[in-house]
Design an enzyme around this catalytic site. Sequence first.
Site, PDB file in Angstrom:
ATOM      1  N   LEU A 271     -18.818  -0.870  -0.360  1.00 11.59           N
ATOM      2  CA  LEU A 271     -19.248   0.115  -1.300  1.00 11.59           C
ATOM      3  C   LEU A 271     -18.904  -0.286  -2.701  1.00 11.59           C
ATOM      4  O   LEU A 271     -19.196   0.675  -3.475  1.00 11.59           O
ATOM      5  CB  LEU A 271     -19.100   1.550  -0.780  1.00 11.59           C
ATOM      6  CG  LEU A 271     -19.855   1.996   0.411  1.00 11.59           C
ATOM      7  CD1 LEU A 271     -19.377   3.426   0.699  1.00 11.59           C
ATOM      8  CD2 LEU A 271     -21.355   1.847   0.491  1.00 11.59           C
TER       9      LEU A 271
ATOM     10  N   GLY B  66     -23.556   5.461  -5.512  1.00  4.84           N
ATOM     11  CA  GLY B  66     -24.450   6.231  -6.376  1.00  4.84           C
ATOM     12  C   GLY B  66     -23.952   7.191  -7.215  1.00  4.84           C
ATOM     13  O   GLY B  66     -24.288   7.694  -8.049  1.00  4.84           O
ATOM     14  N   LYS B  67     -22.740   7.816  -6.718  1.00  4.96           N
ATOM     15  CA  LYS B  67     -22.207   9.070  -7.248  1.00  4.96           C
ATOM     16  C   LYS B  67     -21.504   8.755  -8.417  1.00  4.96           C
ATOM     17  O   LYS B  67     -21.147   9.866  -9.175  1.00  4.96           O
ATOM     18  CB  LYS B  67     -20.957   9.422  -6.223  1.00  4.96           C
ATOM     19  CG  LYS B  67     -19.795   8.596  -6.145  1.00  4.96           C
ATOM     20  CD  LYS B  67     -18.738   9.028  -4.960  1.00  4.96           C
ATOM     21  CE  LYS B  67     -17.639   8.297  -5.104  1.00  4.96           C
ATOM     22  NZ  LYS B  67     -16.658   9.029  -4.125  1.00  4.96           N
TER      23      LYS B  67
ATOM     24  N   GLY C 241     -16.939   2.322  -3.971  1.00  4.72           N
ATOM     25  CA  GLY C 241     -17.479   3.620  -4.159  1.00  4.72           C
ATOM     26  C   GLY C 241     -18.796   3.613  -4.908  1.00  4.72           C
ATOM     27  O   GLY C 241     -19.564   4.577  -4.773  1.00  4.72           O
TER      28      GLY C 241
ATOM     29  N   LEU D 208     -21.143   1.687  -5.034  1.00  7.83           N
ATOM     30  CA  LEU D 208     -22.484   1.706  -4.373  1.00  7.83           C
ATOM     31  C   LEU D 208     -23.206   3.003  -3.705  1.00  7.83           C
ATOM     32  O   LEU D 208     -24.356   3.014  -3.005  1.00  7.83           O
ATOM     33  CB  LEU D 208     -22.849   0.564  -3.244  1.00  7.83           C
ATOM     34  CG  LEU D 208     -22.831  -0.762  -3.816  1.00  7.83           C
ATOM     35  CD1 LEU D 208     -22.551  -1.951  -3.086  1.00  7.83           C
ATOM     36  CD2 LEU D 208     -24.488  -1.069  -4.206  1.00  7.83           C
TER      37      LEU D 208
ATOM     38  N   TYR E 173       0.570  -1.187   0.080  1.00 10.95           N
ATOM     39  CA  TYR E 173       0.094  -0.154  -0.063  1.00 10.95           C
ATOM     40  C   TYR E 173       0.844   1.375   0.012  1.00 10.95           C
ATOM     41  O   TYR E 173       2.271   1.142   0.405  1.00 10.95           O
ATOM     42  CB  TYR E 173      -1.034   0.075   1.183  1.00 10.95           C
ATOM     43  CG  TYR E 173      -2.191  -0.787   1.128  1.00 10.95           C
ATOM     44  CD1 TYR E 173      -2.452  -1.583   0.163  1.00 10.95           C
ATOM     45  CD2 TYR E 173      -2.974  -0.979   2.372  1.00 10.95           C
ATOM     46  CE1 TYR E 173      -3.534  -2.458   0.044  1.00 10.95           C
ATOM     47  CE2 TYR E 173      -4.074  -1.826   2.267  1.00 10.95           C
ATOM     48  CZ  TYR E 173      -4.424  -2.713   0.895  1.00 10.95           C
ATOM     49  OH  TYR E 173      -5.160  -3.420   1.049  1.00 10.95           O
TER      50      TYR E 173
ATOM     51  N   SER F  60     -14.274  -3.431   0.616  1.00 14.95           N
ATOM     52  CA  SER F  60     -14.908  -2.843  -0.362  1.00 14.95           C
ATOM     53  C   SER F  60     -16.582  -3.043  -0.477  1.00 14.95           C
ATOM     54  O   SER F  60     -17.328  -3.415  -1.442  1.00 14.95           O
ATOM     55  CB  SER F  60     -14.566  -3.439  -1.942  1.00 14.95           C
ATOM     56  OG  SER F  60     -14.727  -2.520  -2.808  1.00 14.95           O
TER      57      SER F  60
END
Length: 329
Positions: A214, A221-222, A217, A219, A21, A212
Amino acid sequence: EQLVQAFDEYGINFLDTAEMYPVPTKPETQGATDATVAAFLKTRKRDDVIVATKVAGRSERINWLPRNKPDTFAEVDYESIVTSVDKSLERLGTDYIDLLQIHWPDRYTGGLFGQPDFTPSMYEQSPTPNDFEEQLKGLQKVVAEGKVRYVGVSNETPYGTMSFCQLAKSMPDLYPKIISTQNSYSLVCRKDFEAGLAEVCYHEDVGLLAYSPLAGGSLSGKYNGPPEQYEGARLTLFPGFMDRYKDSLNAKAIDAYCEVAKKHGLTPTQLSLSWCYHNPLVSSSIVGATSLSQLSENLKAHDIKLDDDCMSDITKVYKEFTDPTKARN
């Protein structure tokens, strides 16, 4: 600042990092995430923070991780595990790691990070992997030396998880038991875990650390709008790796889940995270945020419990869009 808020205001006590990372992984940034964690650890009692990290899986691309020999390509053998742990301890500024995970399998498995599913021909064309005994031998070494308290896997399959568990069960004096698997798990990425790995984890007492939740990211909706609206956002920073969240039926599924959230007075993020947080298959969820407001919404979603009507609506969407990240356009 986010770590301080997460720990002091919301009672978070678990940090997940990895030797490679931040991502996208690069030689010039490798280890930077550990440096941030190390700075935070200096402000805390060590026993108050559960630190999880990972040794990289096999890669014919990554050859810049700290190893005894320069330019060594990543793989999961005894020497790599031992060296990786020593270097991680140095970067983190601590004398033990709570949970060491194998970041992804040493062998070809198919289906990894959006790749096509397993085929025998691809396995036969792939490099010969280190056997499970070799990997467990390295893990046992760092556990026996007190450098690592517990071990786990990540992005694993039922076959791999069961193999690790059975070896430890049959030879407990030689090999440590894995206690967790960190796999992608969300409303749009469920079937891989639920259709086989969930049963293995239940019977072998292996906890799912859902990462994860989301779906990169998506999920939230953006991303369901014109690309110019999210230029430079997370989903655009990982060429290839994030394609499964863009070039698939995922957008249609997310539109449907957004409608469910709206119907029940929730944001898409609240719906997605509450579903994951309170899922009986999940031991813990791993979330990230790029702002304090995102962090607050993510963590406060834990206080939300979805009612039966909401869960029924989720099931209806799932039946129509089962793992849409694998249904490429």
